[in-house]
Every structure is written in C-alpha cells, then in structure tokens.
Scaffold this active site. Structure first.
Site, PDB file in Angstrom:
ATOM      1  CD  GLU A   1      71.089   8.560  -9.408  1.00  0.00           C
ATOM      2  OE1 GLU A   1      71.612   9.196 -10.334  1.00  0.00           O
ATOM      3  OE2 GLU A   1      70.328   7.590  -9.590  1.00  0.00           O
TER       4      GLU A   1
ATOM      5  CG  ASP B   1      69.828  11.678 -11.874  1.00  0.00           C
ATOM      6  OD1 ASP B   1      68.868  10.922 -12.115  1.00  0.00           O
ATOM      7  OD2 ASP B   1      71.019  11.302 -11.913  1.00  0.00           O
TER       8      ASP B   1
ATOM      9  CB  ILE C   1      74.509  10.333 -15.363  1.00  0.00           C
ATOM     10  CG1 ILE C   1      75.936  10.868 -15.323  1.00  0.00           C
ATOM     11  CG2 ILE C   1      74.221   9.705 -16.744  1.00  0.00           C
ATOM     12  CD1 ILE C   1      77.004   9.803 -15.584  1.00  0.00           C
ATOM     13  CG  ASP C   2      67.344  10.695 -15.308  1.00  0.00           C
ATOM     14  OD1 ASP C   2      67.218  10.060 -14.258  1.00  0.00           O
ATOM     15  OD2 ASP C   2      66.498  10.671 -16.211  1.00  0.00           O
TER      16      ASP C   2
ATOM     17  CB  THR D   1      73.004   5.664 -14.582  1.00  0.00           C
ATOM     18  OG1 THR D   1      72.680   6.852 -13.864  1.00  0.00           O
ATOM     19  CG2 THR D   1      74.402   5.223 -14.188  1.00  0.00           C
TER      20      THR D   1
ATOM     21  CG  ASP E   1      65.092   9.275 -11.241  1.00  0.00           C
ATOM     22  OD1 ASP E   1      64.648   8.338 -10.553  1.00  0.00           O
ATOM     23  OD2 ASP E   1      66.272   9.353 -11.614  1.00  0.00           O
TER      24      ASP E   1
HETATM   25  C1  LIP Z   1      66.618   6.110 -14.301  1.00  0.00           C
HETATM   26  C2  LIP Z   1      65.332   6.786 -14.724  1.00  0.00           C
HETATM   27  C3  LIP Z   1      64.521   5.841 -15.611  1.00  0.00           C
HETATM   28  C4  LIP Z   1      64.136   4.654 -14.771  1.00  0.00           C
HETATM   29  C5  LIP Z   1      65.399   3.934 -14.331  1.00  0.00           C
HETATM   30  C6  LIP Z   1      66.340   4.839 -13.534  1.00  0.00           C
HETATM   31  P1  LIP Z   1      68.960   6.895 -13.325  1.00  0.00           P
HETATM   32  O1  LIP Z   1      67.347   7.020 -13.509  1.00  0.00           O
HETATM   33  O2  LIP Z   1      65.629   7.961 -15.435  1.00  0.00           O
HETATM   34  O3  LIP Z   1      63.355   6.448 -16.117  1.00  0.00           O
HETATM   35  O4  LIP Z   1      63.304   3.796 -15.506  1.00  0.00           O
HETATM   36  O5  LIP Z   1      65.018   2.842 -13.531  1.00  0.00           O
HETATM   37  O6  LIP Z   1      65.731   5.169 -12.311  1.00  0.00           O
HETATM   38  O7  LIP Z   1      69.141   5.762 -12.362  1.00  0.00           O
HETATM   39  O8  LIP Z   1      69.559   6.624 -14.636  1.00  0.00           O
HETATM   40  O9  LIP Z   1      69.368   8.204 -12.732  1.00  0.00           O
END
Ligand code: LIP
Length: 262
Positions: free
Chosen positions: A70, A87, A89-90, A92, A215
């Site tokens: 990412e 990713d 931190i998913d 974030t 993601d």
């Molecule tokens: C997030 C996703 C989440 C989505 C956010 C963002 P990140 O990923 O996990 O479901 O709705 O817009 O994309 O940016 O925290 O890695």
C-alpha cells in the site's frame, strides 16, 4: 490441529513482528507524524514502519518474490511466479483516531492465483490464516462460514465512501436495495477484517466498491477456504476493480440481485 507450511510460518512471523511496533505506535497515536496523503486519508509513520518491517522479513525469507504494497507500491523480484500483496495497517483511519479495530494483511499470489493469506488483529491476537486447498483457521481453530440461508436473519458489512472518495451514489443505491432485507449492516473500517469475519461466520456477507488489492487479497483466500463465495460486482476481476461481494455462499445470489450493477 492446523498444519502450517513453511511459507505460512514466514508470513505469520512477519505480521507479528510488525504488530509489536504498531502496538507501541497505537498507544501513542497522538504523537504520530501524520502527513496528508489525500482528503480524509492519512499516512502514518506507523504505516510505513510496519510495511518496512514486513518487507524486510519477507524479502529475507523469500528473496526472489515480488511485492505490491500500500505505501511503497510495486517492487519486482527475479521470481516472477510469486508476489506478496501487503497492507501494513488495514483500518488506517481507525488507527489514527485511536479506534481499536485494525489489522495487518499479507496475501501471497502464486502463478497469478491467490495462494495464501493472513489477516492479523494485534489487539485481540486473532491470526486469521489460510492456504489454498488447506482450509481456513483462526489461531488453531478451523473456520467455517455461517449456514444462514434466510436473508432477513443475516448480518452484512460494507464500507462507506468519504470525502475525496468516489462511490457515494452507488453505496446509497446499494443500501436502498439491501437494508430492508437483512438483520443489519455494519461498517467497521477494515476490509481485511470484514472478510475474515465472513470466513469466521461472524458476518454472513460483506460487499464494498473501489478497494485496493492489498485490502482484500488475503481475505479472499480466507473466505474461499472457509467455504464461502467471492465474486466481483461486475464481470471484471475482483482484484482489478476492487468491487467485491463475499458471502457464506448460501445467500450470494440473493445479495447480488439486490446490488445494482456498477
Ligand atoms: C480501508 C479499508 C476499508 C475502506 C476504507 C479504506 P485502509 O483500507 O479497509 O474497508 O472502507 O476506505 O480503504 O486505507 O485502512 O488500508
């Protein structure tokens, strides 16, 4: 007892090492260096540090593999048949706001097919993991998707676009189609954990549009190996469009029929 392959051992070790660094940063979220990567979208120092830890572990253990990350983007390797999709931190936005719901997601693509995935929640020490053809697990417990068939007893999850993101009209149309037919809809903010929860039977289904490969890559393997079904919302491949529907398979067609085609 779940038997782990050497590559799965490497993936989990890398995630746990990054998680130790993230735990320190999460506790001090206010002091994180934050630079705006886009409207309502934050890049944290923690994100980049965690990604570098994972990159270092995986490139040491499997030197030839390529990467899609990412924060750092694509890094080609001499071994063209393997690619990590990461990713760090998913969730974030949850992380930056001190909301205790985020994960580390590491997927492995082999010969262009998703072959393995882990989604690790450091706050609950829940390691969701799966390898193609070997089943899905939460720590040492085997996972199966839910068995619910009646849509109005089902709990679904999705994501909500925000300032600077496209898709508001599509989501409103999706919600108008689905809300009155289900037992509830949740938006927790981590697509990887949403997919892990489908694999664990906590959610009966999840859909979202406009996601990135990092993601969803690992979570797709989890859902498939737990007996669920993953498809796109159009005829194009899920990883290319980022439009995904993942369910317990029982309700897949019924939910798909309620979602307007993009
Ligand atoms: C997030 C996703 C989440 C989505 C956010 C963002 P990140 O990923 O996990 O479901 O709705 O817009 O994309 O940016 O925290 O890695």
């Amino acid at each position: 007892m779940a038997i782990m392959s050497p590559v799965m051992t490497v993936m989990q070790k890398a995630a746990r090492k990054a998680a130790r660094a993230l735990a320190r940063d999460f506790g001090e979220v206010e002091q994180l260096q934050v630079s705006m990567k886009g409207p309502a979208d934050f890049v944290t120092a923690a994100d980049k540090k965690a990604e570098q830890i994972i990159f270092g572990e995986l490139s040491h253990a499997r030197p030839g593999y390529g990467f899609l990350m990412e924060e750092s983007g694509a890094v080609d390797g001499p071994d063209k048949s393997h690619r990590w999709i990461i990713d760090p931190i998913d969730g974030t936005t949850n992380f930056v706001h001190g909301i205790a719901h985020y994960s580390i997601s590491i997927g492995l693509e082999r010969e262009g097919q998703l072959a393995a995935g882990i989604v690790y929640n450091p706050l609950t020490d829940e390691m969701f993991w799966a390898e193609k053809g070997q089943g899905a697990f939460l720590n040492n417990r085997r996972l199966r998707v839910s068995a619910r068939k009646n849509l109005n007893e089902c709990l679904l999850a999705t994501g909500i676009p925000f300032h600077g993101r496209k898709g508001q009209k599509e989501l409103i149309a999706d919600l108008n189609g689905i809300m009155d037919n289900v037992a509830g809809i949740r938006r927790f903010g981590s697509a990887a954990l949403d997919l892990a929860y489908v694999a664990a039977g906590r959610f009966d289904g999840y859909w979202e549009r406009g996601l990135s490969p990092w993601d969803i890559a690992a979570g797709i393997v989890l859902v498939r190996e737990a007996g669920g079904l993953v498809s796109g919302l159009t005829k194009d491949p899920v990883l290319e469009t980022g439009d995904i529907l993942a369910t317990n398979a029982e309700i897949h067609n019924a939910v798909a029929a309620l979602l307007p085609k993009a």
